[in-house]
Write an enzyme that holds these catalytic residues in place. Structure first.
Site, PDB file in Angstrom:
ATOM      1  N   LYS A 112       0.874  -1.190   0.000  1.00 22.23           N
ATOM      2  CA  LYS A 112       0.000   0.000   0.000  1.00 22.23           C
ATOM      3  C   LYS A 112       0.901   1.226   0.000  1.00 22.23           C
ATOM      4  O   LYS A 112       1.711   1.420   0.906  1.00 22.23           O
ATOM      5  CB  LYS A 112      -0.902  -0.008   1.237  1.00 22.23           C
ATOM      6  CG  LYS A 112      -2.040   0.983   1.149  1.00 22.23           C
ATOM      7  CD  LYS A 112      -3.072   0.597   0.091  1.00 22.23           C
ATOM      8  CE  LYS A 112      -4.284  -0.089   0.688  1.00 22.23           C
ATOM      9  NZ  LYS A 112      -5.151  -0.652  -0.378  1.00 22.23           N
ATOM     10  N   THR A 150      -3.114  -5.616   0.633  1.00 26.85           N
ATOM     11  CA  THR A 150      -2.563  -4.265   0.835  1.00 26.85           C
ATOM     12  C   THR A 150      -3.417  -3.506   1.844  1.00 26.85           C
ATOM     13  O   THR A 150      -2.921  -2.648   2.580  1.00 26.85           O
ATOM     14  CB  THR A 150      -2.452  -3.477  -0.494  1.00 26.85           C
ATOM     15  OG1 THR A 150      -3.753  -3.173  -0.985  1.00 26.85           O
ATOM     16  CG2 THR A 150      -1.655  -4.256  -1.534  1.00 26.85           C
ATOM     17  N   ASP A 151      -4.701  -3.845   1.906  1.00 22.83           N
ATOM     18  CA  ASP A 151      -5.568  -3.201   2.906  1.00 22.83           C
ATOM     19  C   ASP A 151      -5.123  -3.565   4.326  1.00 22.83           C
ATOM     20  O   ASP A 151      -5.155  -2.729   5.231  1.00 22.83           O
ATOM     21  CB  ASP A 151      -7.024  -3.628   2.661  1.00 22.83           C
ATOM     22  CG  ASP A 151      -7.991  -2.784   3.456  1.00 22.83           C
ATOM     23  OD1 ASP A 151      -8.056  -1.562   3.205  1.00 22.83           O
ATOM     24  OD2 ASP A 151      -8.641  -3.325   4.373  1.00 22.83           O
ATOM     25  N   PHE A 155      31.299  29.491 -12.744  1.00 22.12           N
ATOM     26  CA  PHE A 155      31.265  28.372 -13.701  1.00 22.12           C
ATOM     27  C   PHE A 155      31.958  28.805 -14.980  1.00 22.12           C
ATOM     28  O   PHE A 155      31.485  29.687 -15.693  1.00 22.12           O
ATOM     29  CB  PHE A 155      29.825  27.926 -13.987  1.00 22.12           C
ATOM     30  CG  PHE A 155      29.762  26.640 -14.782  1.00 22.12           C
ATOM     31  CD1 PHE A 155      30.237  25.449 -14.245  1.00 22.12           C
ATOM     32  CD2 PHE A 155      29.255  26.627 -16.082  1.00 22.12           C
ATOM     33  CE1 PHE A 155      30.213  24.265 -14.978  1.00 22.12           C
ATOM     34  CE2 PHE A 155      29.225  25.440 -16.816  1.00 22.12           C
ATOM     35  CZ  PHE A 155      29.702  24.264 -16.257  1.00 22.12           C
ATOM     36  N   ARG A 173      27.850  33.989  -9.734  1.00 22.07           N
ATOM     37  CA  ARG A 173      26.469  33.685 -10.110  1.00 22.07           C
ATOM     38  C   ARG A 173      25.707  33.238  -8.871  1.00 22.07           C
ATOM     39  O   ARG A 173      26.306  32.941  -7.832  1.00 22.07           O
ATOM     40  CB  ARG A 173      26.432  32.579 -11.181  1.00 22.07           C
ATOM     41  CG  ARG A 173      26.944  31.251 -10.684  1.00 22.07           C
ATOM     42  CD  ARG A 173      26.747  30.106 -11.689  1.00 22.07           C
ATOM     43  NE  ARG A 173      27.218  28.853 -11.115  1.00 22.07           N
ATOM     44  CZ  ARG A 173      27.090  27.672 -11.689  1.00 22.07           C
ATOM     45  NH1 ARG A 173      26.521  27.570 -12.875  1.00 22.07           N
ATOM     46  NH2 ARG A 173      27.528  26.575 -11.096  1.00 22.07           N
ATOM     47  N   GLN A 228      28.709  20.286  -9.430  1.00 24.86           N
ATOM     48  CA  GLN A 228      29.293  18.964  -9.226  1.00 24.86           C
ATOM     49  C   GLN A 228      30.287  18.998  -8.057  1.00 24.86           C
ATOM     50  O   GLN A 228      30.313  18.099  -7.207  1.00 24.86           O
ATOM     51  CB  GLN A 228      30.021  18.501 -10.498  1.00 24.86           C
ATOM     52  CG  GLN A 228      29.105  18.103 -11.651  1.00 24.86           C
ATOM     53  CD  GLN A 228      28.731  19.245 -12.589  1.00 24.86           C
ATOM     54  OE1 GLN A 228      28.676  20.407 -12.200  1.00 24.86           O
ATOM     55  NE2 GLN A 228      28.446  18.900 -13.839  1.00 24.86           N
ATOM     56  N   HIS A 278      18.441  27.381 -12.197  1.00 22.69           N
ATOM     57  CA  HIS A 278      19.128  28.491 -12.860  1.00 22.69           C
ATOM     58  C   HIS A 278      18.479  29.843 -12.542  1.00 22.69           C
ATOM     59  O   HIS A 278      17.255  29.972 -12.561  1.00 22.69           O
ATOM     60  CB  HIS A 278      19.111  28.290 -14.381  1.00 22.69           C
ATOM     61  CG  HIS A 278      19.748  27.015 -14.823  1.00 22.69           C
ATOM     62  ND1 HIS A 278      21.049  26.692 -14.546  1.00 22.69           N
ATOM     63  CD2 HIS A 278      19.250  25.965 -15.528  1.00 22.69           C
ATOM     64  CE1 HIS A 278      21.337  25.499 -15.071  1.00 22.69           C
ATOM     65  NE2 HIS A 278      20.255  25.034 -15.669  1.00 22.69           N
TER      66      HIS A 278
HETATM   67  O1  LIG Z   1      27.584  23.940 -12.010  1.00 27.81           O
HETATM   68  C1  LIG Z   1      27.293  23.733 -13.202  1.00 27.81           C
HETATM   69  N1  LIG Z   1      27.562  22.536 -13.772  1.00 27.81           N
HETATM   70  C2  LIG Z   1      27.277  22.254 -15.071  1.00 27.81           C
HETATM   71  O2  LIG Z   1      27.534  21.125 -15.561  1.00 27.81           O
HETATM   72  C3  LIG Z   1      26.668  23.269 -15.823  1.00 27.81           C
HETATM   73  N2  LIG Z   1      26.230  23.339 -17.115  1.00 27.81           N
HETATM   74  C4  LIG Z   1      25.701  24.569 -17.281  1.00 27.81           C
HETATM   75  O3  LIG Z   1      25.170  24.984 -18.354  1.00 27.81           O
HETATM   76  N3  LIG Z   1      25.791  25.299 -16.129  1.00 27.81           N
HETATM   77  C5  LIG Z   1      26.384  24.503 -15.218  1.00 27.81           C
HETATM   78  N4  LIG Z   1      26.699  24.722 -13.918  1.00 27.81           N
END
Ligand SMILES: O=c1[nH]c(=O)c2[nH]c(=O)[nH]c2[nH]1
Length: 292
Positions: free
Chosen positions: A12, A57-58, A154, A171, A214, A242
């Site tokens: 459930k 499941t009940d 970046f 940014r 990342q 973004h």
């Molecule tokens: O931190 C980021 N990683 C990406 O892989 C990526 N790709 C992107 O267009 N902006 C960003 N920013």
């Protein structure tokens, strides 16, 4: 050629459970979404419709509510372990159980004993797998939305004929964190561990000067593993929410990193696992969970 039944489970999904516990006039509430799934000797119901081994499941749903009355729910990991062990321990045909719980937050209205305001959309989560006498706990958080207004760059990425993105040294970095971490055992102070892991992730997001989402993702997982020996592995899924600088030049205005358009889609989706290289085998901990 023969056609056979592959892996299967049933249960459930998304039982909505709210409990009120009373200490005199002071009430505490817990608001959970509980999903149970059972696995085992279930070929008959699929192949012939014989339900002799199918705990309805009940009934699974009723068990969730009855267990919430019979003993304090406590931490979501403990409640999930109790339920999973119950199903596996009482139904001969059932060899495994998966219990997923999301905990929704309510904050006490200042100074009030029994009135609450819904907290943020953030959820504490757990996914408990019981197989025979073994159990694995993967806990986490999702919809943990964070933003930093500087300290993020970046640049240095390949430029191919389709690249239009401008490099930036400053940014906004914003994401909605889904994190899951795999515990090494089941004898853990769940509440303390959760609070500390959450706080380590937030502090790392804030403190780490970011050259990519990342890099921030890895740093968050690494910091958790460095501080919390009870955790073997952290998996993170982090959408890049973004924030685009708005071009105000048509109005004769210079945008000095002050005015942004917050796009909701598409979004970059950065996902990864960070783990100890000597971590014990994951067993069934991640079975049927999304990869990240
Ligand atoms: O931190 C980021 N990683 C990406 O892989 C990526 N790709 C992107 O267009 N902006 C960003 N920013």
């Amino acid at each position: 050629m023969a056609i056979v039944l592959g892996p299967n489970q049933y249960g459930k999904a998304e039982n909505r459970l709210v409990t009120v516990s009373r200490n005199g006039s002071v009430h505490t509430i817990k608001d959970l979404t509980v999903s149970t799934s059972l696995r085992g000797d279930l070929a008959d119901t699929h192949l012939t419709g014989d339900n002799a081994k199918v705990l309805a499941t009940d009934t699974q749903k009723n068990t969730v509510y009855a267990f919430a009355k019979q003993a304090p729910v406590g931490e979501i990991e403990d409640f999930a372990l109790r339920l999973g062990r119950h199903f596996v321990g009482t139904q001969e045909a059932i060899s495994g159980a998966r219990v997923l719980i999301d905990e929704h937050s309510w904050d006490r209205i200042d100074g009030h004993d029994h009135a609450f305001v819904q907290g943020s959309n953030e959820k504490r989560t757990t996914a408990v797998t019981v197989e025979g006498a073994q159990a694995w706990v993967v806990s986490g958080v999702r919809d943990l939305v964070v933003l930093k207004s500087t300290g993020s760059e970046f640049h240095g990425y390949p430029k191919d004929p389709y690249t239009t993105l401008k490099e930036t040294n400053d940014r906004i970095l914003a994401t909605s964190v889904t994190a899951r971490w795999r515990y090494i055992g089941t004898d853990v102070d769940w509440a303390k561990s959760f609070a500390e892991i959450r706080s380590i992730m937030l502090k790392t997001f804030a403190d780490k000067h970011s050259l990519s989402l990342q890099q921030t993702l890895y740093a968050m997982g690494e910091a958790v593993l460095q501080a919390r020996p009870e955790v073997a592995e952290v998996r993170l899924s982090m959408p890049n929410k973004h924030h685009f600088l708005v071009d105000l030049s048509a109005f004769g205005l210079e945008n000095d990193n002050e005015v942004f358009y917050a796009a909701d889609r598409p979004y970059g989706l950065i996902e990864g696992s960070i783990l100890r290289d000597d971590a014990p085998d994951a067993g069934l901990a991640w079975s049927t969970l999304p990869a990240f």
